[in-house]
Design a protein around this motif. Structure first.
Motif, PDB file in Angstrom:
ATOM      1  N   GLU A 217      11.602  41.553  53.742  1.00 42.02           N
ATOM      2  CA  GLU A 217      12.823  42.431  54.473  1.00 42.02           C
ATOM      3  C   GLU A 217      13.868  42.636  53.294  1.00 42.02           C
ATOM      4  OE1 GLU A 217      14.007  40.109  57.689  1.00 42.02           O
ATOM      5  OE2 GLU A 217      12.780  40.625  59.142  1.00 42.02           O
ATOM      6  N   ASN A 218      14.017  41.598  52.750  1.00 39.55           N
ATOM      7  CA  ASN A 218      14.820  41.643  51.436  1.00 39.55           C
ATOM      8  C   ASN A 218      14.551  42.746  50.440  1.00 39.55           C
ATOM      9  OD1 ASN A 218      16.676  39.622  52.452  1.00 39.55           O
ATOM     10  ND2 ASN A 218      15.688  37.990  51.215  1.00 39.55           N
ATOM     11  N   ALA A 219      13.547  42.700  50.237  1.00 38.20           N
ATOM     12  CA  ALA A 219      12.581  43.742  49.325  1.00 38.20           C
ATOM     13  C   ALA A 219      12.957  45.160  50.042  1.00 38.20           C
ATOM     14  CB  ALA A 219      11.205  43.562  49.103  1.00 38.20           C
ATOM     15  N   GLU A 220      12.659  45.251  51.257  1.00 45.06           N
ATOM     16  CA  GLU A 220      12.946  46.661  51.956  1.00 45.06           C
ATOM     17  C   GLU A 220      14.228  47.080  51.653  1.00 45.06           C
ATOM     18  OE1 GLU A 220      11.632  45.936  55.705  1.00 45.06           O
ATOM     19  OE2 GLU A 220       9.742  46.024  55.359  1.00 45.06           O
ATOM     20  N   ASP A 221      15.362  46.174  51.786  1.00 43.72           N
ATOM     21  CA  ASP A 221      16.833  46.403  51.626  1.00 43.72           C
ATOM     22  C   ASP A 221      17.130  46.735  50.072  1.00 43.72           C
ATOM     23  OD1 ASP A 221      17.230  45.779  54.445  1.00 43.72           O
ATOM     24  OD2 ASP A 221      17.991  43.901  54.059  1.00 43.72           O
ATOM     25  N   ALA A 222      16.516  46.068  49.415  1.00 40.38           N
ATOM     26  CA  ALA A 222      16.851  46.327  47.894  1.00 40.38           C
ATOM     27  C   ALA A 222      16.396  47.780  47.539  1.00 40.38           C
ATOM     28  CB  ALA A 222      16.287  45.265  47.119  1.00 40.38           C
ATOM     29  N   LYS A 223      15.393  48.208  47.951  1.00 41.76           N
ATOM     30  CA  LYS A 223      14.844  49.326  47.856  1.00 41.76           C
ATOM     31  C   LYS A 223      15.520  50.429  48.363  1.00 41.76           C
ATOM     32  CE  LYS A 223      10.307  51.916  48.157  1.00 41.76           C
ATOM     33  NZ  LYS A 223      10.995  53.234  48.311  1.00 41.76           N
ATOM     34  N   ALA A 224      15.869  50.263  49.524  1.00 45.75           N
ATOM     35  CA  ALA A 224      16.679  51.349  50.143  1.00 45.75           C
ATOM     36  C   ALA A 224      18.002  51.390  49.439  1.00 45.75           C
ATOM     37  CB  ALA A 224      17.255  50.847  51.602  1.00 45.75           C
ATOM     38  N   VAL A 225      18.784  50.448  48.920  1.00 43.41           N
ATOM     39  CA  VAL A 225      19.952  50.459  47.850  1.00 43.41           C
ATOM     40  C   VAL A 225      19.350  51.347  46.766  1.00 43.41           C
ATOM     41  CG1 VAL A 225      21.365  49.315  46.708  1.00 43.41           C
ATOM     42  CG2 VAL A 225      21.132  48.575  49.022  1.00 43.41           C
ATOM     43  N   ALA A 226      18.426  50.810  46.097  1.00 42.76           N
ATOM     44  CA  ALA A 226      18.008  51.630  45.032  1.00 42.76           C
ATOM     45  C   ALA A 226      17.688  53.147  45.050  1.00 42.76           C
ATOM     46  CB  ALA A 226      16.914  50.960  44.369  1.00 42.76           C
ATOM     47  N   ASP A 227      17.263  53.573  46.384  1.00 44.56           N
ATOM     48  CA  ASP A 227      16.944  54.881  46.612  1.00 44.56           C
ATOM     49  C   ASP A 227      18.273  55.580  47.024  1.00 44.56           C
ATOM     50  OD1 ASP A 227      14.371  54.412  45.865  1.00 44.56           O
ATOM     51  OD2 ASP A 227      13.481  54.285  47.964  1.00 44.56           O
ATOM     52  N   GLY A 228      19.395  54.912  47.284  1.00 46.35           N
ATOM     53  CA  GLY A 228      20.542  55.437  47.649  1.00 46.35           C
ATOM     54  C   GLY A 228      20.817  55.608  49.308  1.00 46.35           C
ATOM     55  N   LYS A 229      19.973  54.825  49.746  1.00 49.84           N
ATOM     56  CA  LYS A 229      19.986  54.801  51.540  1.00 49.84           C
ATOM     57  C   LYS A 229      20.538  53.421  51.952  1.00 49.84           C
ATOM     58  CE  LYS A 229      15.573  57.121  51.632  1.00 49.84           C
ATOM     59  NZ  LYS A 229      14.062  57.118  52.197  1.00 49.84           N
ATOM     60  N   LYS A 230      20.962  53.411  53.102  1.00 47.68           N
ATOM     61  CA  LYS A 230      21.919  52.521  53.653  1.00 47.68           C
ATOM     62  C   LYS A 230      20.642  51.216  54.160  1.00 47.68           C
ATOM     63  CE  LYS A 230      25.819  54.354  55.435  1.00 47.68           C
ATOM     64  NZ  LYS A 230      26.839  54.557  56.625  1.00 47.68           N
ATOM     65  N   PRO A 231      20.742  50.262  53.629  1.00 51.34           N
ATOM     66  CA  PRO A 231      20.006  49.048  53.923  1.00 51.34           C
ATOM     67  C   PRO A 231      20.155  48.960  55.509  1.00 51.34           C
ATOM     68  CG  PRO A 231      21.543  47.995  52.950  1.00 51.34           C
ATOM     69  CD  PRO A 231      21.944  49.492  52.738  1.00 51.34           C
ATOM     70  N   LYS A 232      19.108  48.194  56.351  1.00 53.39           N
ATOM     71  CA  LYS A 232      19.290  47.784  57.588  1.00 53.39           C
ATOM     72  C   LYS A 232      20.524  46.618  57.780  1.00 53.39           C
ATOM     73  CE  LYS A 232      14.872  48.744  59.296  1.00 53.39           C
ATOM     74  NZ  LYS A 232      13.387  48.207  59.894  1.00 53.39           N
TER      75      LYS A 232
END
Length: 252
Positions: A217-232
């Motif tokens: 879950e933390n990796a998914e959030d980090a990727k979302a931030v890196a892609d300019g998206k909002k993390p869950k």
């Protein structure tokens, strides 16, 4: 069931002392063996009456639910206490000469849409602590909390309590798929400081699975931030006290 089955010494025949908050049909009594002590707490007199009254079933006068009857027939000492579990336990904890010494304390009162929040506060945990078994001043009991609920995510509340009281967490998920009667799934969290219990390989697998999930879950959030998206928006901890219990923050 896992908490009782895998409790250190159980397989060698050690007797268990178990408290269950939420009587229901008395299912936990199915785990009781000869010499065990089980105490069920329930605030609803109608539920208690269903267990105590005899009904004509066929040609016999019997209880509607038989888990407790069968446990007593096996030689277990099973007691039903009517009243608010927290109030009853606090009253019992004042009797220092007769400590309850519960090996396992089960909280199974949170499945409905109106949960008793006062059973999951800091002050409530302090009462449970006094009621559980201590060896050399250390709590070696297991607090088993049933968090299945259609409307509320109780995991953040348990997370916060675990951190506050320095408990290790063992998450248990049962999907119900292998149950012959098609039982529903359920989620539990076991809280304990019992190092021998935590060292069991079966228990370790549950803990590793939880850690792996958190990392994912933390990796998914980090990727979302890196892609300019909002993390869950993941609420990890919500600490309840007698003065504050916020239901809105844990709505599903």
């Amino acid at each position: 069931g896992i908490a009782v089955r895998d409790y250190p010494g159980r397989r060698d025949g050690q007797n268990m002392r178990v408290a269950v908050v939420g009587l229901g049909t008395g299912t936990m009594a199915a785990h009781a063996k000869s010499g065990d002590y089980y105490c069920f707490y329930d605030i609803d007199p109608k539920v208690v009456a269903l267990h105590e009254q005899l009904f004509k079933i066929g040609d016999k006068q019997e209880h509607v639910f038989t888990f407790i009857d069968r446990a007593r027939a096996r030689g277990a000492n099973v007691k039903i206490t009517l009243g608010d579990a927290r109030v009853q336990m606090e009253r019992e904890s004042l009797d220092a000469a007769n400590p309850k010494n519960y090996d396992v304390l089960v909280l199974d009162a949170f499945s409905g849409d109106a949960i008793p929040a006062h059973l999951l506060t800091v002050e409530a945990l302090e009462i449970y602590e006094r009621q559980m078994r201590h060896v050399n001043g250390k709590n070696v009991g297991i607090l088993a909390i049933h968090i299945s609920n259609r409307y509320l995510d109780l995991e953040p509340v348990v997370n916060a309590l675990a951190k506050r009281f320095n408990y290790q967490q063992v998450p248990i998920h049962y999907d119900g798929l292998s149950d012959p009667v098609g039982d529903a799934s359920s989620d539990w969290i076991l809280l304990t400081r019992n190092e021998e219990f935590l060292g069991d390989l079966t228990i370790q697998r549950y803990m590793i699975a939880r850690e792996t999930q958190l990392q994912t879950e933390n990796a998914e959030d980090a990727k979302a931030v890196a892609d300019g998206k909002k993390p869950k928006l993941r609420i990890r901890e919500v600490l309840w006290t007698d003065q504050q219990s916020d239901l809105f923050s844990i709505l599903k």
